[in-house]
Design a protein around this motif. Structure first.
Motif, short mmCIF file in Angstrom:
data_model
loop_
_atom_site.label_atom_id
_atom_site.label_comp_id
_atom_site.label_asym_id
_atom_site.label_seq_id
_atom_site.Cartn_x
_atom_site.Cartn_y
_atom_site.Cartn_z
N THR A 1 -5.03 -0.56 7.42
CA THR A 1 -5.46 -1.13 6.14
C THR A 1 -4.68 -2.40 5.82
OG1 THR A 1 -6.04 1.08 5.38
CG2 THR A 1 -5.87 -0.62 3.71
N LEU B 1 0.86 -1.18 0.00
CA LEU B 1 0.00 0.00 0.00
C LEU B 1 0.89 1.23 0.00
CD1 LEU B 1 -2.40 -1.13 2.87
CD2 LEU B 1 -2.91 -1.15 0.42
N CYS B 2 0.46 2.23 -0.70
CA CYS B 2 1.22 3.47 -0.79
C CYS B 2 0.27 4.62 -0.49
CB CYS B 2 1.79 3.60 -2.20
SG CYS B 2 2.77 5.06 -2.45
N SER B 3 0.69 5.53 0.35
CA SER B 3 -0.11 6.70 0.65
C SER B 3 0.50 7.91 -0.07
CB SER B 3 -0.10 6.95 2.17
OG SER B 3 -0.78 8.14 2.47
N ARG C 1 -3.23 4.80 9.38
CA ARG C 1 -4.13 4.37 8.31
C ARG C 1 -3.52 3.28 7.45
NH1 ARG C 1 -5.94 10.17 6.54
NH2 ARG C 1 -4.56 10.72 8.21
N LEU C 2 -2.23 3.42 7.14
CA LEU C 2 -1.56 2.39 6.36
C LEU C 2 -1.54 1.06 7.12
CD1 LEU C 2 1.46 4.30 4.79
CD2 LEU C 2 -0.33 3.10 3.53
#
Length: 172
Positions: free
Chosen positions: A65, A21-23, A61-62
């Protein structure tokens, strides 16, 4: 890290398995954070948040998730820096917040850096209620050719630069 060939191969591998995952900050287009995980080994494999985005909820959040992608019926592990290793304090504090406890110390990682293993038992946690729970299906449905709204040139340039599938979580 972002220019290290070994890390780039790792990131591409994780992305190809839908295990990353990337924000991205929508305002600046800057990468705020990246997390890799392994469904096979039920663990967090890499986690980093840019200094400019720390203490703004990006890491939480990362991590939240990514944890939703793992099996809550089994222990979830992560290897991170041990107590007293200053660069690892922010991550370790976040892992504690999410229920991880240190279960093994005195490990040695790449470049002879000290590590410890932390484990979380999340079997009692509620799971689901978000499209993140089915991340691979979400990614498959969001491919450029399947969804015309994804044809925003700016984000495809970022994806190509990363060599990764982009998944955005709005950074505040």
């Amino acid at each position: 890290m972002g220019t290290d060939p070994e890390f780039i191969l790792y990131a591409k591998s994780k992305v190809s398995k839908y295990e990353a995952l990337c924000s991205v900050d929508y305002m600046s287009g800057n990468i705020a954070g990246f997390i890799g995980f392994s469904r096979t080994h039920n663990r967090i494999t890499w986690f980093g948040v840019s200094e400019n985005f720390r203490r703004k909820g990006v890491g939480s959040r990362l991590l939240k998730t990514a944890l939703r992608q793992l099996d809550f019926t089994k222990p979830i592990t992560v290897e991170t820096y041990p107590e007293g290793y200053e660069p690892g304090i922010p991550a370790k504090n976040l892992y504690h917040k999410f229920g991880f406890i240190e279960t093994e110390s005195s490990l040695v990682g790449s470049h002879d850096l000290p590590l410890c293993r932390m484990t979380a038992n999340l079997s009692g946690e509620k799971r689901g209620g978000s499209f993140h729970y089915k991340y691979p299906e979400f990614i498959n449905a969001s491919h450029k050719e399947k969804y015309p709204a994804c044809n925003v040139e700016q984000y495809w340039v970022i994806m190509l630069r990363l060599g990764a599938t982009l998944y955005s979580i709005r950074a505040r």
